[in-house]
Design an enzyme around this catalytic site. Sequence first.
Site, PDB file in Angstrom:
ATOM      1  N   ARG A 174       0.816  -1.224   0.000  1.00  0.00           N
ATOM      2  CA  ARG A 174       0.000   0.000   0.000  1.00  0.00           C
ATOM      3  C   ARG A 174       0.843   1.265   0.000  1.00  0.00           C
ATOM      4  O   ARG A 174       0.509   2.247   0.659  1.00  0.00           O
ATOM      5  CB  ARG A 174      -0.940   0.027   1.214  1.00  0.00           C
ATOM      6  CG  ARG A 174      -2.022  -1.031   1.185  1.00  0.00           C
ATOM      7  CD  ARG A 174      -3.184  -0.548   0.332  1.00  0.00           C
ATOM      8  NE  ARG A 174      -4.205  -1.574   0.226  1.00  0.00           N
ATOM      9  CZ  ARG A 174      -5.302  -1.609   0.985  1.00  0.00           C
ATOM     10  NH1 ARG A 174      -5.514  -0.678   1.878  1.00  0.00           N
ATOM     11  NH2 ARG A 174      -6.179  -2.553   0.821  1.00  0.00           N
ATOM     12  N   ARG A 228      -4.272   6.372   0.207  1.00  0.00           N
ATOM     13  CA  ARG A 228      -4.894   7.551   0.817  1.00  0.00           C
ATOM     14  C   ARG A 228      -3.999   8.412   1.688  1.00  0.00           C
ATOM     15  O   ARG A 228      -4.350   9.548   1.978  1.00  0.00           O
ATOM     16  CB  ARG A 228      -6.119   7.123   1.632  1.00  0.00           C
ATOM     17  CG  ARG A 228      -7.322   6.856   0.760  1.00  0.00           C
ATOM     18  CD  ARG A 228      -8.397   6.158   1.532  1.00  0.00           C
ATOM     19  NE  ARG A 228      -7.878   4.875   1.972  1.00  0.00           N
ATOM     20  CZ  ARG A 228      -8.571   3.980   2.675  1.00  0.00           C
ATOM     21  NH1 ARG A 228      -9.807   4.252   3.040  1.00  0.00           N
ATOM     22  NH2 ARG A 228      -8.043   2.839   3.013  1.00  0.00           N
ATOM     23  N   ARG A 242      -8.536  10.515  -6.525  1.00  0.00           N
ATOM     24  CA  ARG A 242      -9.639   9.687  -6.027  1.00  0.00           C
ATOM     25  C   ARG A 242     -10.936  10.490  -5.992  1.00  0.00           C
ATOM     26  O   ARG A 242     -11.990   9.986  -6.376  1.00  0.00           O
ATOM     27  CB  ARG A 242      -9.242   9.184  -4.639  1.00  0.00           C
ATOM     28  CG  ARG A 242     -10.310   8.519  -3.835  1.00  0.00           C
ATOM     29  CD  ARG A 242     -10.446   7.070  -4.250  1.00  0.00           C
ATOM     30  NE  ARG A 242     -11.276   6.361  -3.295  1.00  0.00           N
ATOM     31  CZ  ARG A 242     -12.593   6.489  -3.208  1.00  0.00           C
ATOM     32  NH1 ARG A 242     -13.232   7.285  -4.030  1.00  0.00           N
ATOM     33  NH2 ARG A 242     -13.263   5.796  -2.308  1.00  0.00           N
ATOM     34  N   ASP A 288      -6.337  -3.861  -7.284  1.00  0.00           N
ATOM     35  CA  ASP A 288      -6.862  -4.467  -6.060  1.00  0.00           C
ATOM     36  C   ASP A 288      -6.993  -5.966  -6.254  1.00  0.00           C
ATOM     37  O   ASP A 288      -7.173  -6.432  -7.385  1.00  0.00           O
ATOM     38  CB  ASP A 288      -8.230  -3.874  -5.685  1.00  0.00           C
ATOM     39  CG  ASP A 288      -8.529  -4.122  -4.207  1.00  0.00           C
ATOM     40  OD1 ASP A 288      -8.054  -3.342  -3.373  1.00  0.00           O
ATOM     41  OD2 ASP A 288      -9.197  -5.128  -3.895  1.00  0.00           O
ATOM     42  N   TYR A 311     -13.950 -12.897   0.961  1.00  0.00           N
ATOM     43  CA  TYR A 311     -14.769 -11.734   0.583  1.00  0.00           C
ATOM     44  C   TYR A 311     -16.001 -12.145  -0.217  1.00  0.00           C
ATOM     45  O   TYR A 311     -17.086 -11.595  -0.046  1.00  0.00           O
ATOM     46  CB  TYR A 311     -13.931 -10.733  -0.228  1.00  0.00           C
ATOM     47  CG  TYR A 311     -12.917 -10.002   0.614  1.00  0.00           C
ATOM     48  CD1 TYR A 311     -13.322  -8.961   1.460  1.00  0.00           C
ATOM     49  CD2 TYR A 311     -11.577 -10.337   0.605  1.00  0.00           C
ATOM     50  CE1 TYR A 311     -12.407  -8.288   2.249  1.00  0.00           C
ATOM     51  CE2 TYR A 311     -10.652  -9.679   1.393  1.00  0.00           C
ATOM     52  CZ  TYR A 311     -11.075  -8.651   2.214  1.00  0.00           C
ATOM     53  OH  TYR A 311     -10.171  -7.990   3.004  1.00  0.00           O
TER      54      TYR A 311
HETATM   55  O1  CP3 Z   1       0.209  -1.918  -2.408  1.00  0.00           O
HETATM   56  C1  CP3 Z   1      -0.135  -1.040  -3.243  1.00  0.00           C
HETATM   57  O2  CP3 Z   1       0.209   0.147  -3.161  1.00  0.00           O
HETATM   58  C2  CP3 Z   1      -0.957  -1.477  -4.453  1.00  0.00           C
HETATM   59  C3  CP3 Z   1      -2.368  -1.289  -4.308  1.00  0.00           C
HETATM   60  C4  CP3 Z   1      -3.224  -2.269  -3.510  1.00  0.00           C
HETATM   61  C5  CP3 Z   1      -4.528  -1.910  -3.091  1.00  0.00           C
HETATM   62  N1  CP3 Z   1      -5.112  -3.012  -2.545  1.00  0.00           N
HETATM   63  C6  CP3 Z   1      -5.124  -0.587  -3.266  1.00  0.00           C
HETATM   64  C7  CP3 Z   1      -6.321  -0.219  -2.449  1.00  0.00           C
HETATM   65  C8  CP3 Z   1      -3.007  -3.584  -3.131  1.00  0.00           C
HETATM   66  C9  CP3 Z   1      -1.751  -4.441  -3.274  1.00  0.00           C
HETATM   67  C10 CP3 Z   1      -4.211  -4.045  -2.535  1.00  0.00           C
HETATM   68  C11 CP3 Z   1      -4.392  -5.428  -2.048  1.00  0.00           C
HETATM   69  C12 CP3 Z   1      -5.564  -5.752  -1.249  1.00  0.00           C
HETATM   70  N2  CP3 Z   1      -6.852  -5.315  -1.426  1.00  0.00           N
HETATM   71  C13 CP3 Z   1      -5.578  -6.685  -0.187  1.00  0.00           C
HETATM   72  C14 CP3 Z   1      -4.398  -7.489   0.288  1.00  0.00           C
HETATM   73  C15 CP3 Z   1      -3.469  -6.681   1.120  1.00  0.00           C
HETATM   74  C16 CP3 Z   1      -4.068  -6.101   2.364  1.00  0.00           C
HETATM   75  O3  CP3 Z   1      -4.088  -4.880   2.473  1.00  0.00           O
HETATM   76  O4  CP3 Z   1      -4.495  -6.894   3.218  1.00  0.00           O
HETATM   77  C17 CP3 Z   1      -6.890  -6.759   0.312  1.00  0.00           C
HETATM   78  C18 CP3 Z   1      -7.379  -7.619   1.458  1.00  0.00           C
HETATM   79  C19 CP3 Z   1      -7.692  -5.904  -0.496  1.00  0.00           C
HETATM   80  C20 CP3 Z   1      -9.153  -5.697  -0.404  1.00  0.00           C
HETATM   81  C21 CP3 Z   1      -9.486  -4.301  -0.104  1.00  0.00           C
HETATM   82  N3  CP3 Z   1      -9.345  -3.252  -0.993  1.00  0.00           N
HETATM   83  C22 CP3 Z   1      -9.997  -3.782   1.102  1.00  0.00           C
HETATM   84  C23 CP3 Z   1     -10.291  -4.597   2.340  1.00  0.00           C
HETATM   85  C24 CP3 Z   1     -10.162  -2.419   0.918  1.00  0.00           C
HETATM   86  C25 CP3 Z   1     -10.787  -1.435   1.863  1.00  0.00           C
HETATM   87  C26 CP3 Z   1      -9.925  -1.139   3.018  1.00  0.00           C
HETATM   88  C27 CP3 Z   1      -9.312   0.187   2.848  1.00  0.00           C
HETATM   89  O5  CP3 Z   1      -8.092   0.299   3.102  1.00  0.00           O
HETATM   90  O6  CP3 Z   1     -10.050   1.098   2.500  1.00  0.00           O
HETATM   91  C28 CP3 Z   1      -9.706  -2.087  -0.380  1.00  0.00           C
HETATM   92  C29 CP3 Z   1      -9.658  -0.763  -1.009  1.00  0.00           C
HETATM   93  C30 CP3 Z   1      -8.325  -0.263  -1.461  1.00  0.00           C
HETATM   94  N4  CP3 Z   1      -7.406  -1.006  -2.134  1.00  0.00           N
HETATM   95  C31 CP3 Z   1      -7.837   1.067  -1.318  1.00  0.00           C
HETATM   96  C32 CP3 Z   1      -6.591   1.108  -1.953  1.00  0.00           C
HETATM   97  C33 CP3 Z   1      -5.684   2.299  -2.142  1.00  0.00           C
HETATM   98  C34 CP3 Z   1      -8.584   2.215  -0.667  1.00  0.00           C
HETATM   99  C35 CP3 Z   1      -9.671   2.659  -1.594  1.00  0.00           C
HETATM  100  C36 CP3 Z   1     -10.008   4.103  -1.488  1.00  0.00           C
HETATM  101  O7  CP3 Z   1      -9.278   4.937  -2.023  1.00  0.00           O
HETATM  102  O8  CP3 Z   1     -11.057   4.393  -0.896  1.00  0.00           O
END
Ligand code: CP3
Length: 343
Positions: A25, A29, A38, A75, A152
Amino acid sequence: MSEQSRLLKALAREPVDTTPVWLMRQAGRYLPEYRRLRERAGSFLALCQDPPTACEITLQPLARFDLDAAILFSDILTIPASMGLGLHFVAGEGPHFEHPVRTPAAIDALRRPAIESDLAFVPEAVRLTKRELAGRKPLIGFAGSPWTLATYMVEGGPSKIYRHVKALAYDEPAALHRLLTLLADTTADYLNAQIRAGADAVQIFDTWGGTLSTTAFETFSLAYIRRIIDQLDPAPVIVFTKGGGGWLESLADSGADALGLDQTLSMGAARARVGERVALQGNADPALLYARPAAIRREVAAIIDSFGPHAGHVFNLGHGVTPEVEPDRVAALVDAVHEFGTG
Ligand code: CP3
């Protein structure tokens, strides 16, 4: 060129001039330039589905910090989203599926997505980003583990107790195995499309593997991670099982080149357990980034010291950067890794 990069050398357990670092990540944000894009896009999925935007966001953290790799902005839920389950991201609550998959009949009605039509925006974003990077830094592609995706899809969103997916594992194991097989084979195609588009390494995020019992982990998560790795084109593979510290030895036999560690193990103890079989990635507590730079530097030095003077360490956090982090703290961490890093 990325062939010579610290990241790829460390993943191959070859000597490096200093420890490479990237962060799960690292785009997102906590960066004001991400929040601006965004807001304009309206939805998170729209960002992922537009290759030029995904490419721009992928590169944002590299413009600020001396990171050793880019990770594609996307994602893990793109695959279930492409299966028609009605995915929405609800502000403050995370992902929500309108049509969770809770019964054997619902599982058997699922269609295997075709990467080249349903998910073409992902390899396209890889191609654009590789062109922009022009060999300066390697690009990491990724996918979720089948078990993590299934949590999920069956729960319909994030869960603390995994009631539905675990009940399915006990009551209808054959149906859950059919779902995991479909997800593993789709994910292998998806990662191969990223590798063929130029991804230099791939990471499998097994974020919820650590919620399983040892036997269930082997049966419902590790077996399907192996099934993916067995089908991949040549590229270094990193497997990150959050909470998987008890299973390092079997994870090291999965075919992975590197294992991602959360912060609950010491790097030194983990290395002693897996020896030279795999590289190790990790493992600062993500909350370290709430501390001031002096503490960040001390902790980075301690983690590098714990790993010891061996090849095969990629520095990372034990999980992703959180939205509350101030960007200058990330700079302090990245610079400290390079300063204290070893070959
Ligand atoms: O690592 C990086 O910079 C690459 C981008 C990336 C995202 N998600 C962007 C994202 C990666 C590698 C992921 C993987 C991901 N997504 C996982 C595995 C890693 C982890 O964090 O456990 C999981 C479980 C997800 C599923 C997911 N996507 C969730 C649970 C959420 C919501 C939680 C949150 O942080 O808001 C997301 C959304 C998400 N994925 C965001 C980002 C930048 C936030 C979305 C937003 O801008 O509102």
